[in-house]
Design an enzyme around this catalytic site. Structure first.
Site: not given
Length: 314
Positions: A142, A170
């Site tokens: 992330y 992400k």
């Protein structure tokens, strides 16, 4: 359906970063959680991501975090993948959250860089290697430099993608050059998932090869974002242009109410309260909009509900 069957690789579509429904006394709002989960599943999303930034993860007690994992997985009941945020400054706490995620039936975990010490790329690589090697569930990286101070550089992401337990990333940097560099560098790994955080850039990233979006606005209007993703995936440019305009209107009109750095999240929680899905309470240091600010949100939400209802997207 097993968790491995739920979690197709690459994971595609809209995976909302679910807000955490709270009561005024900061207990978990179980009724609101049930309504929100059902609202999102009915909207056609491809998965749920809990305990991210939109879920106020770092403001919640560990007891609430563990409870949210268990209660969300219980309500989803294997109908779609649940991704669990395990970001923390302490590796032991991340692993503890991951253990609860595993035991509860979640499909994967998500971890941003530890956000206190300003790690260099060597330290960051070593951290993720140790984390991924200690997990029983697959891991999504992330990239959230705006809140974590640490940026997962492209070269570091490429090296980490070689780890068999790291299956995707992400990106919430809002840097399209960075995202495209990742995509071009990882084209030889078609099962490695690349998701974008900022909802305003979701359609563009999918058109350019990304796999989907972790779009906060989907908490409110999941069908809108699912339809926009589908249009982008099918290269239906007319529909993309039409729906992208609505997404930008939401961003420009709703997320600026109050002029806080957290207005985006305050607005979503206020909207969900006005839609009778869950309450708007937030964990300190954040606080929900006051009555005057909520009064600004009300007509905006009503207008978008009318607009989306006409299109069959509510």
């Amino acid at each position: 359906m097993t968790r491995n069957e739920q979690l197709k690789q690459p994971l595609t579509g809209i995976i909302p970063p679910m807000v955490t429904p709270l009561l005024e006394d900061m207990r978990l709002d179980l009724e609101g959680l049930t309504k929100l989960v059902e609202h999102l599943i009915a909207g056609g999303v491809s998965g749920l991501f809990i305990l991210g930034s939109s879920g106020e993860s770092t403001s919640l007690s560990y007891a609430i975090r563990h409870q949210l994992i268990k209660e969300t997985c219980r309500r989803v009941a294997g109908r779609l993948p649940v991704l669990v945020g395990i970001t923390d400054t302490a590796l032991a706490e991340s692993l503890s959250l991951a253990e609860t995620a595993q035991a509860s039936g979640a499909s994967a975990v998500v971890a941003a860089p530890p956000y206190y010490f300003n790690l260099n790329q060597k330290e960051l690589f070593n951290y993720y290697e140790k984390l991924a090697g200690s997990l029983t569930l697959p891991l999504f990286l992330y990239n959230m430099p705006g809140l974590c101070k640490v940026h997962i550089e492209v070269s570091t992401a490429i090296r980490l993608s070689e780890h068999p337990n790291i299956i995707g990333l992400k990106d919430s940097s809002a840097n399209s050059v960075y995202f495209q560099s990742l995509y071009q560098s990882l084209r030889g790994k078609p099962d490695f998932t690349l998701l974008v955080g900022p909802e305003e850039a979701m359609a563009e990233s999918v058109l350019m090869g990304g796999h989907g979006g972790v779009s906060g606005g989907a908490n409110m209007f999941p069908k809108l974002f699912v339809k926009l993703y589908e249009a982008a995936a099918q290269k239906d440019f007319a529909t993309v242009a039409d729906l992208q305009a609505i997404v930008m209107q939401i961003s420009n009109s709703l997320y600026g109410v109050g002029m806080y750095s957290s207005s985006y999240l305050k607005s979503i929680k206020a909207a969900l309260s006005l839609m009778n899905i869950c309450q708007s309470h937030m964990a300190p240091p954040l606080a929900a909009f006051d009555a005057a600010e909520t009064k600004h949100v009300t007509p905006i939400i009503e207008q978008f509900k009318l607009t989306l209802e006409k299109r069959g997207l509510l």
